[in-house]
Design a protein around this motif. Structure first.
Motif, PDB file in Angstrom:
ATOM      1  N   ILE A   1      37.865  43.918  20.117  1.00 33.84           N
ATOM      2  CA  ILE A   1      37.688  42.634  19.572  1.00 33.84           C
ATOM      3  C   ILE A   1      37.749  42.392  18.289  1.00 33.84           C
ATOM      4  O   ILE A   1      37.454  43.054  17.323  1.00 33.84           O
ATOM      5  N   ILE A   2      38.850  41.573  18.012  1.00 32.47           N
ATOM      6  CA  ILE A   2      39.294  41.244  16.639  1.00 32.47           C
ATOM      7  C   ILE A   2      38.763  40.120  15.979  1.00 32.47           C
ATOM      8  O   ILE A   2      38.971  38.966  16.429  1.00 32.47           O
ATOM      9  N   PRO A   3      38.162  40.156  15.011  1.00 30.92           N
ATOM     10  CA  PRO A   3      37.396  38.948  14.301  1.00 30.92           C
ATOM     11  C   PRO A   3      38.333  37.964  13.840  1.00 30.92           C
ATOM     12  O   PRO A   3      39.358  38.530  13.203  1.00 30.92           O
ATOM     13  N   GLY A   4      38.106  36.686  13.735  1.00 32.72           N
ATOM     14  CA  GLY A   4      39.224  35.830  13.014  1.00 32.72           C
ATOM     15  C   GLY A   4      38.844  35.643  11.575  1.00 32.72           C
ATOM     16  O   GLY A   4      37.608  35.688  11.243  1.00 32.72           O
ATOM     17  N   GLN A   5      39.794  35.571  10.877  1.00 30.76           N
ATOM     18  CA  GLN A   5      39.699  35.331   9.591  1.00 30.76           C
ATOM     19  C   GLN A   5      40.012  33.818   9.092  1.00 30.76           C
ATOM     20  O   GLN A   5      41.124  33.546   9.220  1.00 30.76           O
ATOM     21  N   GLY A   6      39.112  33.245   8.742  1.00 33.97           N
ATOM     22  CA  GLY A   6      39.106  31.773   8.421  1.00 33.97           C
ATOM     23  C   GLY A   6      39.487  31.869   6.877  1.00 33.97           C
ATOM     24  O   GLY A   6      39.159  31.344   6.053  1.00 33.97           O
ATOM     25  N   ASN A   7      40.825  31.870   6.663  1.00 37.77           N
ATOM     26  CA  ASN A   7      41.570  31.897   5.363  1.00 37.77           C
ATOM     27  C   ASN A   7      42.238  30.744   5.363  1.00 37.77           C
ATOM     28  O   ASN A   7      43.023  30.228   6.129  1.00 37.77           O
TER      29      ASN A   7
ATOM     30  N   ARG B   1      39.725  36.401  18.607  1.00 34.53           N
ATOM     31  CA  ARG B   1      40.499  35.441  17.631  1.00 34.53           C
ATOM     32  C   ARG B   1      40.147  34.081  18.012  1.00 34.53           C
ATOM     33  O   ARG B   1      40.574  33.528  19.054  1.00 34.53           O
ATOM     34  N   VAL B   2      39.966  33.426  16.781  1.00 34.68           N
ATOM     35  CA  VAL B   2      40.180  31.903  16.791  1.00 34.68           C
ATOM     36  C   VAL B   2      41.165  31.520  16.141  1.00 34.68           C
ATOM     37  O   VAL B   2      41.228  30.121  15.894  1.00 34.68           O
ATOM     38  N   TYR B   3      41.865  32.232  15.323  1.00 31.68           N
ATOM     39  CA  TYR B   3      43.012  32.019  14.641  1.00 31.68           C
ATOM     40  C   TYR B   3      44.288  32.921  14.986  1.00 31.68           C
ATOM     41  O   TYR B   3      44.109  34.045  15.673  1.00 31.68           O
TER      42      TYR B   3
END
Length: 525
Positions: A410-416, A461-463
């Motif tokens: 599970i890969i976290p999204g990074q809101g950059n 991921r959400v990105y």
């Protein structure tokens, strides 16, 4: 060592280099090998800046190919002094200072007064590192030509006593100007930019304090081609993440309640863009605002709050509700579907809060967006563990993936913000937009969200992956440019038949350009 044999002969350096001709790909690997043996990020930064000075194309190729690893290094607030410095004492002479910059085809300017640097506060003149870093990302992420980028430091003094007492401090030694002279300097600067480089020159506000950020954006947004990344770029990337989350929850934005930890520039920017997105779904503005709640340092932002009062920019989100002093209590009472942290308060999302979110929601949305990692509201591991893997998570800082029992990750999204501002800038520059309305960032958010694949969502991921950021930025630029033409804000006329070709014509190439017609190879022996 990428010069061909013929090129070496033409410019008189044959014999001054080893005989091997290296490809740029091999050069990139050599650079990365050198970076990895440096003892710390400061040394890595110095090495990269040296590379930029001597081989610009290779520098941007390295950053482009290794963006996720190198972004935290090149985007530093304390080094990087290559840019234009304008002090409060230069008021009345800004035009002449702009003429000192050697490039005459400037399309994008990032400028700061150094008051609120990356959560570190007032760094005064050392804030120049931020515009330098931002513009490096303009090029690395979206291909804006580096020669067309200008970083500017507006030195109006500093209230940082440590800097004022430091004999080696490079800025002017006086408290920050907060009177009419400050506004006069900003006005003069922006007018001078238009006179020197044209009315479609993009001017990005960066790391201004809350007291100035909102009012300056409101003052100039309809007069100049300008935006504030801390307010609007952050909003765009966050709303994109929320739109991605909706594909997991199978809900509309209107089915959600959003609770913020923080009520500063980032929070208000995100909240306003959420309202715009909700109104596009059909909600009245008043109903849309009821979906958004803020918690600041004094507690829940509500009408007639006696403790701490309510600043003007928070007022639209102050509801008729009883006062609640803490975020934990607000979660229990408000029952949000999403909590969004943007106050740089480490571990503000406690075990209790995260577990409550999991009890309230089937898939709680937990966005811990504060930077750097030490300021994050919670870690990905904490969010995942305390929700039994049910959360939809995004962070401002990178966190490692979690490996499940079946071996999948599970890969976290990074809101950059780098997902948003470079693509917006490229689209605005290509279309020669006169101004940048707030709706542009909703267009960019949707464009980003639409590039999240089903496979990305399965991985958590959400990105899109940061490795795809050049492709992502190009699509955002196309959509932003099209939008600018659709609402008649473009100054580049007539409208091109193919917007993608227009965007591509503005993208900087890191490929070496040969100045001889044919490559000459060593003869066979």
């Amino acid at each position: 060592m990428a010069f061909t044999l013929k090129e070496r002969q033409l410019i008189g350096i044959h014999g001054l280099l080893p005989p091997t001709v290296l490809t740029q790909e091999v050069q990139v690997q050599r650079v990365m090998n050198s970076i990895k043996v440096k003892p710390n990020d400061l040394e890595r930064f110095i090495y990269l800046m040296s590379l930029q000075d001597r081989n610009e194309k290779l520098f941007y190729r390295v950053i482009q190919d290794h963006l996720e690893e190198l972004m935290p290094i090149i985007y530093t607030p304390v080094v990087g002094l290559a840019g234009l410095f304008i002090s409060i004492y230069d008021k009345g002479n800004v035009k002449s200072i702009l003429r000192s910059w050697p490039e005459i085809d400037v399309k994008a300017i990032v400028f700061t007064d150094g008051e609120r640097i990356l959560g570190l506060g007032d760094l005064g003149c050392y804030g120049m590192g931020i515009p330098v870093g931002k513009l490096s990302l303009y090029t690395a992420c979206a291909g804006v030509k580096p020669s067309q980028c200008l970083p500017v430091m507006l030195d109006v003094g500093t209230d940082n006593k440590e800097l004022l007492d430091d004999p080696f401090y490079i800025g002017i030694r006086r408290p920050r100007e907060r009177g009419p002279a400050y506004d006069e300097l900003i006005e003069e600067f922006m007018q001078a930019v238009v006179e020197r480089y044209g009315e479609t020159t993009l001017m990005q506000f960066e790391d201004f304090g809350n007291r100035n950020a909102f009012r300056l954006l409101d003052k100039f947004r309809n007069r100049f081609c300008t935006f504030n990344d801390d307010i609007q770029g952050t909003a765009g990337v966050t709303v994109a993440g929320l739109l991605g989350a909706m594909r997991i929850t199978k809900k509309s934005l209107a089915d959600n309640v959003f609770l913020f930890q923080g009520a500063g520039e980032a929070a208000i920017g995100i909240a306003n863009l959420i309202v715009s997105a909700l109104m596009e779904e059909g909600l009245a503005e008043s109903d849309a605002r009821k979906k958004v709640w803020l918690v600041d340092s004094k507690g829940l932002v509500v009408n007639n709050r006696s403790k701490g009062g309510i600043n003007e920019h928070k007022q639209p989100f102050a509801h008729d509700h009883k006062y609640i002093p803490t975020l934990a209590e607000a979660v229990k009472v408000i029952k949000p579907t999403a909590i969004i942290g943007v106050a740089a308060i480490s571990r503000a999302f406690t075990k209790e809060i995260i577990e409550d979110m999991a009890r309230i929601n089937e898939n709680p949305i937990i966005f811990a967006l504060s930077n750097p990692t030490a300021k994050s509201e919670c870690t990905f591991e904490e969010a995942y563990q305390y929700t039994n893997g049910k959360c939809i998570f995004a962070s401002g800082s990178p966190f490692p993936p979690i490996t499940k029992k079946d071996g999948s990750q599970i890969i976290p999204g990074q809101g950059n913000n780098a997902y948003i501002f470079p693509g917006v800038a490229l689209g605005v520059i290509a279309a020669a937009s006169k101004t940048i309305p707030e709706s542009t960032f909703l267009i960019a958010a949707k464009s980003l969200a639409n590039q999240v694949t089903d496979e990305d969502l399965k991985q958590g991921r959400v990105y899109p992956p940061l490795t795809d950021i050049r492709k992502v930025s190009r699509k955002i630029a196309i959509d932003v440019a099209d939008y600018s033409y659709n609402i008649h804000l473009s100054n580049r006329l007539p409208r091109p038949a193919n917007t993608a070709e227009l965007i591509d014509s503005f993208i900087y190439s890191t490929d070496y350009e040969s100045f001889v017609p044919h490559t000459y190879e060593w003869p066979s022996l």
